[in-house]
Design a protein around this motif. Structure first.
Motif, PDB file in Angstrom:
ATOM      1  N   ARG A 243      -3.654  -1.242  -8.043  1.00 18.56           N
ATOM      2  CA  ARG A 243      -4.888  -1.056  -7.277  1.00 18.56           C
ATOM      3  C   ARG A 243      -4.647  -0.305  -5.971  1.00 18.56           C
ATOM      4  O   ARG A 243      -5.307   0.709  -5.690  1.00 18.56           O
ATOM      5  CB  ARG A 243      -5.512  -2.414  -6.973  1.00 18.56           C
ATOM      6  N   ASP A 244      -3.685  -0.811  -5.125  1.00 19.16           N
ATOM      7  CA  ASP A 244      -3.519  -0.310  -3.760  1.00 19.16           C
ATOM      8  C   ASP A 244      -2.590   0.891  -3.641  1.00 19.16           C
ATOM      9  O   ASP A 244      -2.679   1.652  -2.675  1.00 19.16           O
ATOM     10  CB  ASP A 244      -3.013  -1.426  -2.850  1.00 19.16           C
ATOM     11  N   GLN A 245      -1.638   1.057  -4.615  1.00 21.32           N
ATOM     12  CA  GLN A 245      -0.663   2.146  -4.482  1.00 21.32           C
ATOM     13  C   GLN A 245      -0.850   3.256  -5.513  1.00 21.32           C
ATOM     14  O   GLN A 245      -0.233   4.313  -5.388  1.00 21.32           O
ATOM     15  CB  GLN A 245       0.763   1.588  -4.584  1.00 21.32           C
ATOM     16  N   ILE A 246      -1.700   2.995  -6.529  1.00 20.44           N
ATOM     17  CA  ILE A 246      -1.919   4.041  -7.542  1.00 20.44           C
ATOM     18  C   ILE A 246      -3.399   4.443  -7.598  1.00 20.44           C
ATOM     19  O   ILE A 246      -3.734   5.610  -7.382  1.00 20.44           O
ATOM     20  CB  ILE A 246      -1.429   3.566  -8.934  1.00 20.44           C
ATOM     21  N   CYS A 247      -4.300   3.513  -7.863  1.00 18.27           N
ATOM     22  CA  CYS A 247      -5.718   3.872  -8.063  1.00 18.27           C
ATOM     23  C   CYS A 247      -6.374   4.389  -6.779  1.00 18.27           C
ATOM     24  O   CYS A 247      -6.881   5.509  -6.740  1.00 18.27           O
ATOM     25  CB  CYS A 247      -6.496   2.671  -8.603  1.00 18.27           C
ATOM     26  N   PHE A 248      -6.377   3.553  -5.740  1.00 18.14           N
ATOM     27  CA  PHE A 248      -7.082   3.943  -4.514  1.00 18.14           C
ATOM     28  C   PHE A 248      -6.490   5.182  -3.853  1.00 18.14           C
ATOM     29  O   PHE A 248      -7.235   6.084  -3.448  1.00 18.14           O
ATOM     30  CB  PHE A 248      -7.124   2.776  -3.533  1.00 18.14           C
ATOM     31  N   PRO A 249      -5.168   5.326  -3.714  1.00 23.57           N
ATOM     32  CA  PRO A 249      -4.619   6.536  -3.074  1.00 23.57           C
ATOM     33  C   PRO A 249      -4.846   7.809  -3.881  1.00 23.57           C
ATOM     34  O   PRO A 249      -4.776   8.905  -3.329  1.00 23.57           O
ATOM     35  CB  PRO A 249      -3.119   6.239  -2.956  1.00 23.57           C
ATOM     36  N   THR A 250      -5.102   7.685  -5.200  1.00 19.25           N
ATOM     37  CA  THR A 250      -5.367   8.899  -6.012  1.00 19.25           C
ATOM     38  C   THR A 250      -6.861   9.145  -6.158  1.00 19.25           C
ATOM     39  O   THR A 250      -7.275   9.960  -6.975  1.00 19.25           O
ATOM     40  CB  THR A 250      -4.738   8.750  -7.411  1.00 19.25           C
ATOM     41  N   TYR A 251      -7.687   8.424  -5.382  1.00 22.94           N
ATOM     42  CA  TYR A 251      -9.142   8.564  -5.381  1.00 22.94           C
ATOM     43  C   TYR A 251      -9.778   8.029  -6.663  1.00 22.94           C
ATOM     44  O   TYR A 251     -10.861   8.430  -7.038  1.00 22.94           O
ATOM     45  CB  TYR A 251      -9.565  10.018  -5.156  1.00 22.94           C
ATOM     46  N   GLY A 252      -9.094   7.101  -7.335  1.00 21.63           N
ATOM     47  CA  GLY A 252      -9.670   6.440  -8.489  1.00 21.63           C
ATOM     48  C   GLY A 252     -10.268   5.098  -8.089  1.00 21.63           C
ATOM     49  O   GLY A 252     -10.543   4.837  -6.921  1.00 21.63           O
ATOM     50  N   SER A 253     -10.461   4.197  -9.080  1.00 21.72           N
ATOM     51  CA  SER A 253     -11.023   2.873  -8.830  1.00 21.72           C
ATOM     52  C   SER A 253     -10.306   1.850  -9.703  1.00 21.72           C
ATOM     53  O   SER A 253      -9.589   2.211 -10.648  1.00 21.72           O
ATOM     54  CB  SER A 253     -12.527   2.852  -9.120  1.00 21.72           C
ATOM     55  N   TYR A 254     -10.531   0.575  -9.404  1.00 21.49           N
ATOM     56  CA  TYR A 254      -9.813  -0.501 -10.099  1.00 21.49           C
ATOM     57  C   TYR A 254     -10.756  -1.676 -10.300  1.00 21.49           C
ATOM     58  O   TYR A 254     -11.600  -1.970  -9.449  1.00 21.49           O
ATOM     59  CB  TYR A 254      -8.612  -0.934  -9.245  1.00 21.49           C
ATOM     60  N   PHE A 255     -10.604  -2.334 -11.471  1.00 27.19           N
ATOM     61  CA  PHE A 255     -11.332  -3.581 -11.680  1.00 27.19           C
ATOM     62  C   PHE A 255     -10.566  -4.462 -12.661  1.00 27.19           C
ATOM     63  O   PHE A 255      -9.983  -3.980 -13.641  1.00 27.19           O
ATOM     64  CB  PHE A 255     -12.735  -3.340 -12.244  1.00 27.19           C
ATOM     65  N   ALA A 256     -10.557  -5.760 -12.362  1.00 25.09           N
ATOM     66  CA  ALA A 256      -9.996  -6.754 -13.282  1.00 25.09           C
ATOM     67  C   ALA A 256     -10.821  -8.028 -13.155  1.00 25.09           C
ATOM     68  O   ALA A 256     -11.177  -8.439 -12.051  1.00 25.09           O
ATOM     69  CB  ALA A 256      -8.534  -7.040 -12.957  1.00 25.09           C
TER      70      ALA A 256
END
Length: 525
Positions: A243-256
Motif C-alpha cells: 500500500r505505502d511503498q508500491i501503490c500510493f507512490p506509483t499513483y495507484g490505489s489499494y484496498f483489502a
C-alpha cells in the motif's frame, strides 16, 4: 585512451541527464508563467498525482533565480479531452498451497463482479497469473493478448489452476519480481493509451529475486504505469509495504477487506478501473507570487521541486520592461527637462496650428459656397429629369391599361360568341341535359343549360350545393362541339365519382351516376 574514456563518460552523463529529465516530465510539467501584471507572476503546473496522490503545497517548493518564494496554490480543472480507453494487466497470484483454492475463488468472484461496468469497448485488458520462478519467468499469460470482452476476462481468471511445485525450492510467489515482469509486458505497447497493473495477491511475498519496493516505484514512474492492488487479507506485514511503498507512490490505489468481503472488494475494483483514465491525466494547479526582481526586461528562471518523489522541473520566463510612467518616476531630473522641452514645442506647434487653421477655414468657406451653387444646379436638373420620366411612365401605363381592357373585352366577346354557338348546338339536340339529385330524403333536378356548367359549394357556381363535403369549386360539366358531355374534377377534397369510380376527368352518358361529396346525381341527356 584517456581521451576516449573522458568522451564516453561525458556522453554517458548527458544520456543520464536526458533520461532523468524525461522521467521527471512524466509527473511534473510547468507551463510558461505569465508576468503581465508584474511583480505578480502567475502560471500553471501539471502533476501526475490525482485524488489521494494529488500534489500539496507542502510538497512543492518554488524558486526564482535560485531563491525560494512564498506563493499561493490551488487546483484547477484540466482542459482538453480525456483519453477514451485504457490498457490494464490483471495480475493474479496462483498459489500452489491449500490456501490457493480459496484465493483463486475469491479473486475470480471479485473480478467477475468488479469489471461488469468498468470495461469499455476498445479497452485493452490482459489476464496474467504469477507463482514461483519456472520456465525462465514468474508471470504467465492467461488470455490470448488483450481483450475488452468481460466474459472472456472473467472466464480466464476462473480458469487459473495451480501448477505443479515438484522440485521447487521457492516457498511462495515473488510479488515484486512479477510486477517487474508485468511492467515489461505492458510497456511493449508503444501507443499513448493510459496503462496500469492491477495486482491480486495474498501479500505473502517471497523476495527470491531481491527486487525491492523502491525498484518497483522507480520503474513505475519511469514507464508511467501506476499499480493498483486488491488483496486477499491475511494480516501480512507486507500489505502495508504494498500500500505505502508500491501503490500510493506509483499513483495507484489499494484496498483489502479484513473479512475478505467479495462485494466490497468488487466495488473498489470497479472504482479503481473507472479511475485509471482520470488518474493518468493527473492534476493541474494554479500558482502566483510576488517577484522581488527588478522590472528590467531580462529573463528569469523558475524551479519547481516536489520533495515526495523527488522531482524537479524548471523553465525561463520573461520579465517585462518598465513602462513610461515607471521610467519617469525613477528619473525625475531627466524627465523634468524633457517635459519642459515638450511644453515649449507644444506652444510653438499651437501658434503654428492656429494660423494654419485660420487660413484653412477661409479656404473651406469659399469651397463650400462653390459646392452649394453646384449642388443646387444639380438638384434642379435631377428634379426636371424625374418629372419627365414620371410623365413618360404614366403615358406608357395608360396605354398598356387601354390595350389590356381592349383585349379583355375582345376575349369576352369571343367567349360569348363561342358559348352562344355551343348553346345552340345543345338546343339542336333537344332539351338541355338534366341533373337529378337526392340527399338524405331530399331530391330535385337542375338543367345543364350552359356549355360550361360549374358545380360547387360557392354561390357563384351554376349548381350551388351547400354541403361541407362539397368543395368550393368541386367539378365542371363541359359540352363540346362534337355534341358530347364530360365532367372534370377540380382536385376537390372528397373527389368526384362516376358510376362508383373516382375520376379526374370522364365522359358522361345518359344514365351515368355522379357522386359529388355526399350527394348523388343522375345525368340524363
Amino acid at each position: 585512451m584517456k581521451r576516449n574514456c573522458r568522451l564516453f563518460i561525458f556522453f554517458l552523463l548527458i544520456f543520464i541527464g536526458i533520461n532523468e529529465t524525461f522521467a521527471q516530465k512524466i509527473f511534473l510539467r510547468p507551463d510558461v508563467p505569465v508576468a503581465d501584471s508584474f511583480p505578480v507572476v502567475k502560471g500553471k503546473v501539471w502533476y501526475r498525482g490525482f485524488g489521494q496522490t494529488a500534489l500539496t503545497k507542502e510538497q512543492l517548493t518554488l524558486s526564482e533565480n535560485g531563491t525560494k518564494v512564498e506563493y499561493s496554490f490551488k487546483p484547477v480543472e484540466l482542459s482538453g479531452t480525456a483519453p477514451k480507453n485504457k490498457r490494464v494487466i490483471i495480475l493474479v497470484e496462483n498459489h500452489w498451497l491449500s490456501i490457493g483454492v480459496a484465493e483463486r475463488k475469491f479473486f475470480g468472484d471479485v473480478i467477475s463482479r468488479g469489471i461488469s461496468s468498468a470495461i469499455n469497448p476498445g479497452d485493452q485488458i490482459m489476464v496474467c497469473s504469477f507463482d514461483w520462478y519456472r520456465d525462465g519467468k514468474y508471470v504467465f499469460q492467461e488470455t490470448s493478448g488483450y481483450t475488452d470482452d468481460v466474459d472472456v476476462i472473467a472466464a480466464s481468471v476462473k480458469a487459473i489452476e495451480a501448477k505443479s511445485f515438484r522440485d521447487q525450492q521457492q516457498v511462495g510467489a515473488d510479488i515484486n519480481q512479477s510486477l517487474m515482469e508485468a511492467m515489461t509486458i505492458i510497456s511493449q505497447e508503444k501507443d499513448s493509451m493510459p496503462s496500469a497493473i492491477f495486482l491480486f495477491s495474498d501479500e505473502l511475498d517471497n523476495t527470491a529475486a531481491k527486487i525491492l519496493p523502491v525498484d518497483i516505484k522507480s520503474e513505475s514512474l519511469k514507464r508511467n504505469i501506476p499499480i493498483y492492488s486488491i488483496s486477499y487479507f491475511n494480516f501480512s506485514r507486507y500489505s502495508q509495504i504494498i500500500r505505502d511503498q508500491i501503490c500510493f507512490p506509483t499513483y495507484g490505489s489499494y484496498f483489502a477487506s479484513k473479512k475478505n468481503d467479495v462485494d466490497s472488494c468488487a466495488t473498489f475494483l470497479n472504482k479503481f478501473l473507472n479511475s485509471v483514465i482520470s488518474d493518468s491525466r493527473g492534476s493541474q494547479y494554479e500558482y502566483s507570487y510576488n517577484s522581488k526582481l527588478p522590472k528590467n526586461g531580462q529573463s528569469a528562471e523558475l524551479k519547481f521541486e516536489v520533495s515526495s518523489i523527488p522531482a524537479t522541473a524548471q523553465g525561463p520566463f520573461q520579465i517585462p520592461k518598465q513602462n513610461f510612467m515607471e521610467w519617469v518616476l525613477g528619473n525625475k531630473i531627466i524627465s523634468g527637462a524633457v517635459l519642459f522641452a515638450i511644453i515649449l514645442i507644444l506652444v510653438l506647434v499651437i501658434v503654428f496650428v492656429k494660423k494654419s487653421k485660420k487660413n484653412r477655414l477661409k479656404q473651406q468657406e469659399e469651397l463650400l459656397r462653390t459646392q452649394d451653387a453646384l449642388r443646387m444646379q444639380t438638384e434642379r436638373s435631377e428634379n426636371e429629369k424625374k418629372q419627365t420620366d414620371e410623365n413618360l411612365r404614366k403615358l406608357k401605363q395608360d396605354q398598356m391599361e387601354k390595350e389590356m381592357e381592349a383585349d379583355r373585352l375582345k376575349n369576352l366577346e369571343k367567349q360569348k360568341i363561342e358559348e352562344e354557338r355551343l348553346t345552340k348546338l345543345m338546343l339542336m339536340k333537344g332539351a338541355f341535359p338534366r341533373l337529378n339529385y337526392s340527399f338524405q330524403g331530399n331530391s330535385g333536378s337542375v338543367d345543364v343549360s350552359k356549355p360550361v356548367f360549374s358545380i360547387g359549394r360557392e354561390k357563384t357556381n351554376d349548381f350551388y350545393i351547400q354541403l361541407n363535403t362539397v368543395s368550393k369549386k368541386h367539378a365542371t360539366i363541359y359540352f363540346n362541339e362534337n355534341g358530347l358531355y364530360s365532367i372534370v374534377d377540380h382536385k376537390s377534397s372528397n373527389g368526384t365519382r362516376v358510376n362508383g369510380k373516382v375520376v379526374s376527368e370522364s365522359p358522361l352518358r345518359s344514365g351515368d351516376f355522379i357522386e359529388v361529396g355526399e350527394i348523388g346525381i343522375t345525368f340524363q341527356s
